[in-house]
Design a protein around this motif. Sequence first.
Motif: not given
Length: 291
Positions: A201-202, A248-256, A260-261, A273-276
């Motif tokens: 979660g981002v 707020f959005t949800i991405v896979t960890r490979l897309e974080v 950010r960029n 900030f992110t949370n699992t």
Amino acid sequence: MTSAGSNIPRAIKDTLYTISGTLISGFALKSFLIPNHFFDGGVTGISLLIHELYHYDIAIVILLLNLPFIIAGGMHVNRTFAFKMLASIICLGICLTLVPYPVITSDKLLVSIFGGFFLGIGIGLAMRGGCAIDGIEVLALYTLKRSSFTISEIILGLNTIIFLIAAMKLGLETALYSMLTYFTASRTISYVIEGLEEYTGVTIISGKSDEIKKELVMQLGRGITIYKGERGYMKESFEVHHDCDIVFTIVTRLEVRRLRNVVHGIDPKAFIFTNTIKEAAGGILKHHRGH
């Protein structure tokens, strides 16, 4: 009729998960842990310890030790869970008794790592099927209601006692290797249950939220949720604050990193900030494509 029909694939899927989990758990126990006198945490670890010290049949020991937790699961979770747990443990006992698993290796490091790895896969698959091969989770839930400790703290305390007893009875080296087995198994269980993607979660707070929202939806194809908030309240200018949209959005960890960029390309001062996320379903979620 529609409801019953829609439940059939799920029941088959759960059954396949459970059978696969018990077969792989049996493989981990008979091919790695038992021949090399290793053990694990939880009820499985206690069963292996009793088997090693008193040479009782491991299948019967696992069933008998889990019976109180099966009953507790029926009382504190539901009867379906208790029935599935009983069936999975009986299935594991049959695998341990009848399936001729080969002994893979006697190398202690390989046994501790791969024994834990395969045991974690087996237990994780069984949990995906809606049951539990090891009753320590049920015990932790039961104890949680009667104490101020978290489930993790309860499980850690119980396993510490198991490993201390093992160190005194079987030697410190065996206990240390078995702790490595437990760590490998627990990490593998988390990986199997959470899946390959492990969503993140981002949350994004920025003065340029409108541009960020458009970029996330139109360019990245993400689903977003907006919270209304305020930004500002700095120490040197506490009275200065502004209304803002918190994205707020949800991405896979490979897309974080990519996200950010994108955000920092629009607003380098954006707060992110992110949370699992343990599990996500529904909404707009992007899945990995198979390679």
